[in-house]
Enzyme design. Sequence first.
Site, PDB file in Angstrom:
ATOM      1  N   SER A  56      46.753  47.112  39.866  1.00  0.00           N
ATOM      2  CA  SER A  56      46.618  48.207  38.901  1.00  0.00           C
ATOM      3  C   SER A  56      45.835  49.355  39.535  1.00  0.00           C
ATOM      4  O   SER A  56      45.694  49.413  40.761  1.00  0.00           O
ATOM      5  CB  SER A  56      45.932  47.690  37.631  1.00  0.00           C
ATOM      6  OG  SER A  56      46.023  48.656  36.601  1.00  0.00           O
ATOM      7  N   ASN A  57      45.334  50.261  38.745  1.00  0.00           N
ATOM      8  CA  ASN A  57      44.550  51.386  39.269  1.00  0.00           C
ATOM      9  C   ASN A  57      43.468  51.754  38.255  1.00  0.00           C
ATOM     10  O   ASN A  57      43.361  51.156  37.196  1.00  0.00           O
ATOM     11  CB  ASN A  57      45.467  52.580  39.578  1.00  0.00           C
ATOM     12  CG  ASN A  57      46.258  52.994  38.365  1.00  0.00           C
ATOM     13  OD1 ASN A  57      45.695  53.397  37.354  1.00  0.00           O
ATOM     14  ND2 ASN A  57      47.578  52.871  38.431  1.00  0.00           N
ATOM     15  N   TYR A  58      42.672  52.768  38.594  1.00  0.00           N
ATOM     16  CA  TYR A  58      41.492  53.091  37.786  1.00  0.00           C
ATOM     17  C   TYR A  58      41.779  53.968  36.572  1.00  0.00           C
ATOM     18  O   TYR A  58      40.850  54.401  35.895  1.00  0.00           O
ATOM     19  CB  TYR A  58      40.453  53.823  38.651  1.00  0.00           C
ATOM     20  CG  TYR A  58      39.799  52.960  39.701  1.00  0.00           C
ATOM     21  CD1 TYR A  58      38.982  51.900  39.329  1.00  0.00           C
ATOM     22  CD2 TYR A  58      39.995  53.205  41.051  1.00  0.00           C
ATOM     23  CE1 TYR A  58      38.372  51.113  40.287  1.00  0.00           C
ATOM     24  CE2 TYR A  58      39.386  52.431  42.016  1.00  0.00           C
ATOM     25  CZ  TYR A  58      38.574  51.380  41.633  1.00  0.00           C
ATOM     26  OH  TYR A  58      37.972  50.605  42.572  1.00  0.00           O
ATOM     27  N   SER A  59      43.028  54.276  36.304  1.00  0.00           N
ATOM     28  CA  SER A  59      43.335  55.190  35.186  1.00  0.00           C
ATOM     29  C   SER A  59      42.741  54.666  33.867  1.00  0.00           C
ATOM     30  O   SER A  59      42.889  53.489  33.530  1.00  0.00           O
ATOM     31  CB  SER A  59      44.848  55.343  35.043  1.00  0.00           C
ATOM     32  OG  SER A  59      45.137  56.035  33.852  1.00  0.00           O
TER      33      SER A  59
ATOM     34  N   ALA B 147      49.447  56.750  35.090  1.00  0.00           N
ATOM     35  CA  ALA B 147      49.365  56.443  36.520  1.00  0.00           C
ATOM     36  C   ALA B 147      50.220  55.198  36.727  1.00  0.00           C
ATOM     37  O   ALA B 147      49.733  54.068  36.696  1.00  0.00           O
ATOM     38  CB  ALA B 147      47.927  56.191  36.914  1.00  0.00           C
TER      39      ALA B 147
END
Length: 413
Positions: free
Chosen positions: A219-222, A286
């Site tokens: 995943s990502n930090y969004s 994102a």
Amino acid sequence: MGNVLRGKNIIVGICGGIAAYKTPQLVRLLKKNGANVRVAVTDGGARFVSELALATVSGERVYRSIFPPVDTTGTDYTRHISLGEWADAFVIAPATANTLAKLSAGLCDDMLTALFIALRPGKPVLIFPAMDGQMFLSPSVQRNIAILTAQGCSIISPESGELASGLSGLGRMPEPESIVSSLEETLHSSPESSPLHGKSIVVTAGPTREKIDGVRFISNYSSGKMGFAIARAAAKRGALVTLVTGPVHLETPPGVTRLDVESAMEMHNASQSFFKGCTIFVGAAAVSDYRPAAPYEGKMKKDDQEIELTLIKNPDILAEFGMQKAPGQLAVGFALETQTGLDNARKKLNTKNLDLIAFNFFDRKTSGFEVDTNILTLIDKDGVTTELPQLPKDSAAERLLDAIEKLYVKAGY
Ligand code: C5P
């Protein structure tokens, strides 16, 4: 914003909480600002504040029971309908747990609750719950608040401070001046005047999660804050907003229809169903560009071997919309960049066939993922570039929507 209240018809609903003693002052302030005010009070409210005081400051009779006194005849029994038609906005302050429950269930056994149902569609309802902090946070009250929020009511959280119980904490009704400011703000952003009013807008927000196995993901930090701010701002302008969001910890903005998804493929499938019908598609999510080719069922066991993960490409949701869009539809995207800047954003605008792209630099302090502010540069398909200063995400969203409105009008749609 000074005289946005001038000539406006406002109903003030008062429930049975101690904060009701402040409401004659609220009515006075509204009148001083040029509003016409009618007051509806519940039986409980009338125990905390005198109807005579309210009638005197409003200059009108106060409404309580849905049934008229026996000595009146004719149209008085339909007064909730005529007042519902008359009102430009409904302010309920203080709102008790009991009335929140009645409103969310659609009960209408007194004037205040009947007016809520009889109000014309699209008229703003501002609700100021005030009660003990634990009561406010109870699952029942929070559930009712969520229902009313989803219906498009603006629920303004109580403030912290000294409470009538002698305890201190969350639960205080904001001061009348602050209630008037909230109402002014709401009326100022009059949805009817926006070209986005009644238009269908789809916003994607948040990160996606791509399963490696049953318990792990990429995943990502969004945080979803930017997309949610856009959805909130669009709904305030009267748009019919659908928010397709990955996993985030955010409240659904008032009046927005929310679809929760997890992976890029789920976001793709959910978004695709709106491609034909929507007027504007805003890709603020994102979206993970890749996903594990073969997610493992259950939990992968650790051993001494290194493992290799094969990643395959996810569909580019926004680019797909950009390629398919028909005249009358606009595609808006984001370009979050760490090194390469505006040129890359311009390239994306072209390759994805977008009408507008918002470029933002990723530094995790002033701009980009997780933080509450953003520094956007807006580039439209005619090459017009607008640099915005560092702004709270809500304000950045308003500016983005101003740009979208301009494009929409310029295109002659
Ligand atoms: O190409 P890049 O991922 O930088 O594109 C960013 C923009 O494209 C964002 O608006 C994002 O929401 C959208 N996007 C998308 N689907 C993807 C990847 C990005 O809609 N798979």
